[in-house]
Scaffold this active site. Sequence first.
Site, short mmCIF file in Angstrom:
data_model
loop_
_atom_site.label_atom_id
_atom_site.label_comp_id
_atom_site.label_asym_id
_atom_site.label_seq_id
_atom_site.Cartn_x
_atom_site.Cartn_y
_atom_site.Cartn_z
N GLU A 208 23.53 -38.43 21.00
CA GLU A 208 22.59 -37.02 20.78
C GLU A 208 21.85 -36.96 22.10
OE1 GLU A 208 20.91 -37.56 16.95
OE2 GLU A 208 23.11 -37.22 15.94
N LYS A 338 22.33 -32.85 5.33
CA LYS A 338 23.70 -32.31 6.06
C LYS A 338 24.92 -31.39 5.30
CE LYS A 338 23.39 -36.60 8.76
NZ LYS A 338 23.14 -37.70 8.74
C1 2PG Z 1 22.40 -39.85 10.94
C2 2PG Z 1 23.55 -39.09 11.49
C3 2PG Z 1 22.56 -38.42 12.46
P1 2PG Z 1 25.41 -39.25 12.05
O1 2PG Z 1 22.81 -41.01 10.30
O2 2PG Z 1 20.90 -39.23 10.50
O3 2PG Z 1 21.38 -38.82 13.41
O4 2PG Z 1 23.65 -39.39 12.44
O5 2PG Z 1 25.39 -38.22 12.37
O6 2PG Z 1 26.25 -39.95 12.43
O7 2PG Z 1 25.69 -39.68 10.64
MG MG Z 2 20.76 -41.05 9.65
#
Ligand code: 2PG
Ligand code: MG
Length: 416
Positions: A208, A338
Amino acid sequence: MSRIKSVSAIEILDSRGRPTLLANCELSDGSFGRASLPSGASTGSAEAHELRDRDPARYAGLGCLKAAENVSQEINRAIAGGVFASQQALDRCLVDLDGSDKKSRLGANAILSVSLAFARAQAAQRGVALYRQFADIAGTVPRLPRPMINLYSGGLHAGGQVAIQDVQVVLPGAITMSETLAVVSDVFRSAGTRLLKKYGMRLLTADEGGLAPPFASSREMFVEAVRAIEAAGYAPSDDVVLTVDVAASHFYKDGAYHLDGERLDSAGMVDRIDEWRRDFPIVSIEDGLDEADWAGWSTLHQRLRGHVMVLGDDLLCTNPARIRRAIAEKAADSLLLKVNQIATLSEAAEALRLARAAGWHVVLSARSGETEDDWLADLAVGWAGDYIKVGSITQSERLAKYNRLLELEHYARLTF
Ligand code: 2PG
Ligand code: MG
């Protein structure tokens, strides 16, 4: 009322160079929407299932040709010509068509790409900005979220040098997004300069865009973050505070947390986190414990509440059933949202509604694999997130979102 003319998708690449989907949705009046999808690396096991081709001869099995075909063929056949009164009506149809528990048949990626492209097409049809369309789906009042911006990375997003995944900075008192980004840029530069002196070379950045130095311990990450803030001329606590994604599920093995060369049990991990938040200006702890350690989470929340946000990502997976359980067990008080963890906008809106009804904070989050699409900025604004988590300020797939927030601040006159 929107009649869908057609939907289709193709395989494109994300910021890690891995396949993902780009979907198109055309309505019968010619209105058009397009969206591309992110993908996680440190995923929660309760997430909806991202369909990958599993053909080892292409992209190490990560191809998305099958998911793209599912959109262009089966989903298109099922919904083209159909009239959908709302986002909910379309999403329900997609979920029913899939028919599986975790959207594994058609693929959570196939389903979400259509859900999002339809929202964009509807915004175009109504002649409104995307954030307004999202706000109308959830019944929320738009406002700017405060960004949590990645400074140092570890865990699965880096080489695993330090077990914890993200140390981020937040400006609690900044009045504008543009002021926030200017200060964070100073802090990021100051952190980079310090690391150059310390290690004598330019260090690689993580997925990121965060700095990923070989720090000796988690504690060193926090000490360095505070020094970088001071060296940039700002006051830790007053001007700039820290948020942490511990991502503990990813270093929990054989009944223990493997952290900084130690083996900690759940109580030991809670003590360690409590120590960090006493010693450093930390305002939020994400995934402090393993995603299945429900009893531990209740203890952690009991200990930390009122001091820091107890934020669930892998624990909750934007899943209404898991959020209900966390509310009942007082396991957390903040939701990391998400949409690709649950795969439709409507179910994510339900997650948001539950969290808000319980008085929780909400953080809209990107994934570690992203595209240059900026819909997340509109979603975080439309759904009035308290925070948005997009990663660092050094890579264009992240900046697409920050720049869209700047645009909304200036032209739509939105404020924190
Ligand atoms: C998290 C995400 C974003 P990933 O753990 O919060 O930083 O990571 O998309 O790899 O799950
Ligand atoms: Mg996380």
